[in-house]
Write an enzyme that holds these catalytic residues in place. Structure first.
Site, PDB file in Angstrom:
ATOM      1  N   LYS A  98     -11.869  -1.705   7.327  1.00 39.32           N
ATOM      2  CA  LYS A  98     -10.729  -2.961   8.185  1.00 39.32           C
ATOM      3  C   LYS A  98     -11.509  -2.241   9.453  1.00 39.32           C
ATOM      4  O   LYS A  98     -11.315  -3.335   9.870  1.00 39.32           O
ATOM      5  CB  LYS A  98      -9.418  -2.298   7.843  1.00 39.32           C
ATOM      6  CG  LYS A  98      -8.924  -2.148   6.208  1.00 39.32           C
ATOM      7  CD  LYS A  98      -9.072  -4.022   5.587  1.00 39.32           C
ATOM      8  CE  LYS A  98      -8.958  -3.421   3.609  1.00 39.32           C
ATOM      9  NZ  LYS A  98      -7.590  -2.722   3.950  1.00 39.32           N
ATOM     10  N   ASP A 110      -1.768   6.560   6.223  1.00 43.49           N
ATOM     11  CA  ASP A 110      -2.719   5.994   5.796  1.00 43.49           C
ATOM     12  C   ASP A 110      -3.249   4.857   7.549  1.00 43.49           C
ATOM     13  O   ASP A 110      -1.864   4.229   7.499  1.00 43.49           O
ATOM     14  CB  ASP A 110      -2.532   5.012   4.380  1.00 43.49           C
ATOM     15  CG  ASP A 110      -3.475   4.031   4.225  1.00 43.49           C
ATOM     16  OD1 ASP A 110      -4.301   4.160   4.299  1.00 43.49           O
ATOM     17  OD2 ASP A 110      -2.964   3.450   3.508  1.00 43.49           O
ATOM     18  N   TRP A 115       1.107  -1.259  -0.415  1.00 44.47           N
ATOM     19  CA  TRP A 115      -0.292  -0.091   0.435  1.00 44.47           C
ATOM     20  C   TRP A 115       0.558   1.108  -0.238  1.00 44.47           C
ATOM     21  O   TRP A 115       0.566   2.404  -0.996  1.00 44.47           O
ATOM     22  CB  TRP A 115      -1.025  -0.031   1.530  1.00 44.47           C
ATOM     23  CG  TRP A 115      -2.357  -1.295   0.987  1.00 44.47           C
ATOM     24  CD1 TRP A 115      -1.865  -2.010   2.747  1.00 44.47           C
ATOM     25  CD2 TRP A 115      -3.225  -1.566   0.370  1.00 44.47           C
ATOM     26  NE1 TRP A 115      -3.206  -3.008   1.909  1.00 44.47           N
ATOM     27  CE2 TRP A 115      -3.429  -2.533   0.209  1.00 44.47           C
ATOM     28  CE3 TRP A 115      -3.261  -0.982  -1.110  1.00 44.47           C
ATOM     29  CZ2 TRP A 115      -4.523  -2.986  -0.228  1.00 44.47           C
ATOM     30  CZ3 TRP A 115      -4.393  -1.332  -2.166  1.00 44.47           C
ATOM     31  CH2 TRP A 115      -4.902  -2.556  -1.459  1.00 44.47           C
TER      32      TRP A 115
HETATM   33  C1  LIG Z   1      -7.349  -2.285   2.114  1.00 43.67           C
HETATM   34  C2  LIG Z   1      -5.910  -1.111   2.441  1.00 43.67           C
HETATM   35  C3  LIG Z   1      -6.105  -0.227   1.433  1.00 43.67           C
HETATM   36  C4  LIG Z   1      -6.584  -0.135   0.578  1.00 43.67           C
HETATM   37  O1  LIG Z   1      -7.848   0.750   0.656  1.00 43.67           O
HETATM   38  P1  LIG Z   1      -9.281   0.769  -0.325  1.00 43.67           P
HETATM   39  O2  LIG Z   1     -10.289   1.213  -0.014  1.00 43.67           O
HETATM   40  O3  LIG Z   1      -9.502  -0.526  -1.228  1.00 43.67           O
HETATM   41  O4  LIG Z   1      -8.541   1.511  -1.950  1.00 43.67           O
HETATM   42  C5  LIG Z   1      -4.947   0.779   1.284  1.00 43.67           C
HETATM   43  N1  LIG Z   1      -4.402   1.509   2.762  1.00 43.67           N
HETATM   44  C6  LIG Z   1      -4.110   0.292   3.559  1.00 43.67           C
HETATM   45  C7  LIG Z   1      -3.270   0.077   4.581  1.00 43.67           C
HETATM   46  C8  LIG Z   1      -5.159  -0.929   3.495  1.00 43.67           C
HETATM   47  O5  LIG Z   1      -5.284  -1.657   4.588  1.00 43.67           O
END
Ligand SMILES: *Cc1c(COP(=O)(O)O)cnc(C)c1O
Length: 356
Positions: free
Chosen positions: A190, A166, A99
């Protein structure tokens, strides 16, 4: 048979969130209409948005001068939206996984990106600690929890530039010092709610400084000025997030959550360190994620991988298969995961070992 939900995302949510959302789908706030068929500008839905924003601020003790938004496009859109709004000349990025790499790729479309460190050489199984950040970097971007590789930055780094993070897979799992961050983003699916909403917490002062023209829909200021309703928000997903936030507060907030998460992850890592059939993929204990516990069969038992997977499935454990870039197993044990399910997995590993 009881199911134990170890999926990485979309993933387990509190039963409370599901019950309340089902109720609102049938009859939303006594309107006699479904949550899915009512205007986002109705006073009933505006109240949902406002309450969700207020609870985010309360639970994370967000200081004055920050805005809370519920946007769409996932964390993946934030990979571009963040630099588009915040990167004028140069930004620093810490590369701790897939990511983070994707965030770097998008930021490079916008401006100069300095990758200050990377753990790619070790298949991202640790968090780099020693790195230099250029003094003229506008921010340092970190991925606090690396969902795929099972590492986590458990303490807000002390650096000379503002942070951007993030936090898709560990938001609300522990307290954070929001004042160190210019921006925090998280895809909801998540730890927070149904997929379709993206939480953004942004420092107002950090905006409006880039020289480029920011496209309207990507402009945080536009979303702030329109109370997170510049375009139709994902009403159902925002409602689900609100219910999880209410649940979180009832559990005692992020401090209480952190204690529970430390305990839950501890049970599982202890077993992994003890049971000779399994090995955790992250060797440094201080880098181990409390949200996604990644492990493989010990080298002498690799041929038992499928057998263990089948054994665990037969006991109601779902979603344990590791991401293809790591292999093995991944137990995602987010906030909503009960300790009893973690214990059930540990018991399953113990029994498997006994059987062999
Ligand atoms: C799942 C995830 C993403 C991607 O998220 P989307 O909402 O599908 O774009 C990005 N960063 C992390 C750390 C993730 O766990």
């Amino acid at each position: 048979m009881k199911k134990h939900n170890f999926y990485a995302g979309p993933s387990i949510l509190p039963g409370f969130t599901m019950e309340k959302t089902v109720e609102a789908i049938k009859d939303f706030a006594g309107t006699g209409l479904s949550l899915m068929e009512i205007s986002h500008r109705s006073k009933e839905f505006v109240a949902v948005m406002e309450q969700a924003q207020a609870l985010v601020k309360e639970l994370l003790q967000v200081p004055e001068g920050y805005s809370v938004l519920f946007l769409q496009g996932g964390a993946s859109l934030q990979f571009y939206m963040v630099p588009c709004n915040l990167l004028n000349k140069k930004a620093a990025y810490l590369n701790t996984g897939s990511w983070a790499s994707k965030a770097i790729k998008e930021a490079k479309l916008v401006g100069e990106v300095v990758e200050v460190a990377s753990s790619k050489n070790a298949n991202f199984n640790y968090i780099p600690k020693e790195y230099n950040i250029p003094a003229d970097a506008e921010y340092l971007h970190i991925t606090t929890n690396n969902t795929i590789f099972g590492t986590e930055i458990l303490k807000d780094p002390d650096v000379a530039v503002p942070l951007v993070a993030d936090m898709s897979s560990d938001v609300f799992s522990r307290p954070v010092d929001v004042s160190k961050y210019n921006l925090i983003y998280a895809g909801a699916q998540k730890n927070l709610g149904p997929s379709g909403a993206t939480l953004v917490i942004v420092k107002n002062e950090a905006l409006g400084k880039v020289e480029r023209t920011v496209p309207t829909i990507l402009d945080y200021k536009i979303h702030i000025d329109n109370e997170s309703m510049f375009n139709t928000p994902s009403t159902l997903a925002v409602y689900g997030c609100l219910q999880t936030l209410i649940w979180l507060k009832e559990q005692g907030g992020v401090e209480a959550m952190e204690k529970i998460n430390i305990q839950k992850a501890g049970i599982l890592y202890d077993e992994l360190d003890r049971n000779k059939f399994f090995v955790p993929t992250v060797p440094n204990t201080e880098d181990r994620s409390r949200m996604n516990v990644t492990f493989v069969m010990a080298p002498e038992y690799v041929e038992l991988e499928k057998e263990f997977n089948d054994f665990a499935s037969s006991r109601g454990m779902l979603g344990l298969k590791g991401h293809r870039s790591v292999g093995g197993f991944r137990a995602s044990i987010y906030n909503a995961m009960p300790a009893a399910s973690v214990q059930a997995l540990v018991d399953c590993m113990k029994e498997f070992a006994k059987m062999k």
